[in-house]
Design an enzyme around this catalytic site. Structure first.
Site, PDB file in Angstrom:
ATOM      1  N   ASN A 134     133.733  32.655 -68.579  1.00 33.52           N
ATOM      2  CA  ASN A 134     133.121  31.964 -69.460  1.00 33.52           C
ATOM      3  C   ASN A 134     132.288  32.623 -70.660  1.00 33.52           C
ATOM      4  O   ASN A 134     131.747  33.669 -70.106  1.00 33.52           O
ATOM      5  CB  ASN A 134     132.073  31.374 -68.527  1.00 33.52           C
ATOM      6  N   GLU A 159     137.073  31.030 -71.591  1.00 33.58           N
ATOM      7  CA  GLU A 159     136.832  29.812 -71.467  1.00 33.58           C
ATOM      8  C   GLU A 159     135.580  29.495 -72.515  1.00 33.58           C
ATOM      9  O   GLU A 159     134.590  30.132 -72.480  1.00 33.58           O
ATOM     10  CB  GLU A 159     136.330  29.398 -70.089  1.00 33.58           C
ATOM     11  N   ASP A 180     136.649  24.678 -72.315  1.00 37.08           N
ATOM     12  CA  ASP A 180     135.923  24.257 -71.054  1.00 37.08           C
ATOM     13  C   ASP A 180     135.235  22.915 -71.106  1.00 37.08           C
ATOM     14  O   ASP A 180     135.002  22.472 -72.098  1.00 37.08           O
ATOM     15  CB  ASP A 180     134.659  25.397 -70.559  1.00 37.08           C
ATOM     16  N   GLU A 232     138.453  20.220 -63.270  1.00 34.81           N
ATOM     17  CA  GLU A 232     137.314  20.897 -62.471  1.00 34.81           C
ATOM     18  C   GLU A 232     136.420  20.029 -61.593  1.00 34.81           C
ATOM     19  O   GLU A 232     136.592  18.666 -61.710  1.00 34.81           O
ATOM     20  CB  GLU A 232     136.283  21.049 -63.743  1.00 34.81           C
TER      21      GLU A 232
END
Ligand code: G
Ligand code: MN
Length: 265
Positions: A110, A138, A168, A225
């Site tokens: 991330n 991401e 993301d 997700e």
């Protein structure tokens, strides 16, 4: 009398600003402590057909008493203008865990959008760069990507190092369709808001199906997700979502697992 009032006001203002300063110093110390006890949890991302892990997402965790959630750590870093420190610490910790894992396999990392402004991200000798060919960065939109100077040039540099990119949280407040054009991502992660209860909601199914189609036509691999139930898994798989992630498929856990196939890209 007037002079005394004015003096009192000045004193008050000084007290307030030194109290504020003390709070900032205290918050800085807490952030420092939290960064010293940062660790990474890794959650599997599985193939929709085989349910075998093809990659893992690194998730920020700290063992700090008060700054214990990743959200509070990032908020504090934002307030203190220390985001770059947090990003570097996290990427260093991830590189260490991936190195210690020994095996192959891709890792999703991330980024805060402002990490894209940190030269350390592009440094050939930065710890994570060593694993760039296995790393998917991401990006959530949050702060608008359009406002980042020379975004296209930055993406080119990251790709030249071997990094791939993921959008993301697509479908959540901040991540818009424009990010598909701006980032030209190899992966698109569908926010769990789209995933939750997809089996009960025909509109949501149409929406997910259309997004999966769109991503396919753009050459991006889709990841759902937050998959928590067998019903969600079945519907997402039927809708053609390539990869799945969520508590149903695997909880985040300490340590980067050694044995794994690579995510196709
Ligand atoms: O913003 P991002 O998508 O990177 O956030 C991932 C977060 O979602 C992590 O904190 C992770 O622990 C959490 N998470 C992962 N799988 C699930 C899930 O199946 N359900 C829920 N509610 N949260 C999840
Ligand atoms: Mn993520």
């Amino acid at each position: 009398i007037r002079r005394r009032r004015r003096e009192a006001r000045v004193r008050d203002a000084l007290d307030r600003s030194s109290a504020e300063e003390a709070r900032r110093v205290e918050e800085g110390r807490a952030l420092e402590e939290a960064l010293a006890v940062v660790w990474q949890a890794f959650q599997p991302i599985v193939d929709r057909r085989t349910l075998a892990p093809v990659a893992f997402e690194a998730l920020l965790r700290t063992s700090h008493a008060t700054l214990s959630s990743p959200v509070t750590v990032l908020e504090s870093a934002e307030r203190l203008l220390r985001l770059a420190d947090v990003g570097r610490t996290m990427r260093g910790a991830i590189a260490q865990a991936v190195g210690a894992g020994g095996g192959g396999g891709d890792v999703f990392v991330n980024l805060h959008p402002l990490d894209l402004l940190d030269e350390d991200l592009y440094a050939p000798d930065a710890p994570l760069t060593r694993f760039a060919g296995r790393v998917v960065l991401e990006v959530t939109e949050r702060a608008s990507l359009r406002e980042l100077p020379d975004l296209a040039g930055r993406l080119t540099r990251l790709r030249a190092l071997g990094f791939r990119l993921a959008v993301d949280d697509l479908g959540a407040g901040y991540s818009g369709l424009a990010s598909l054009a701006e980032l030209q991502p190899e992966f698109v992660k569908l926010d769990m808001g789209l995933v939750r209860g997809v089996q009960h909601d025909a509109r949501r199914r149409r929406l997910v199906g259309a997004v999966v189609e769109l991503c396919r036509s753009l050459g991006a691999i889709t990841v759902a997700e937050g998959v928590e139930t067998e019903e969600e898994r079945a519907v997402l798989s039927e809708l053609g979502c390539d990869l799945l992630q969520g508590y149903l498929l695997g909880r985040p856990a300490r340590g980067f697992p050694a044995a794994m196939r690579r995510a196709a890209s």
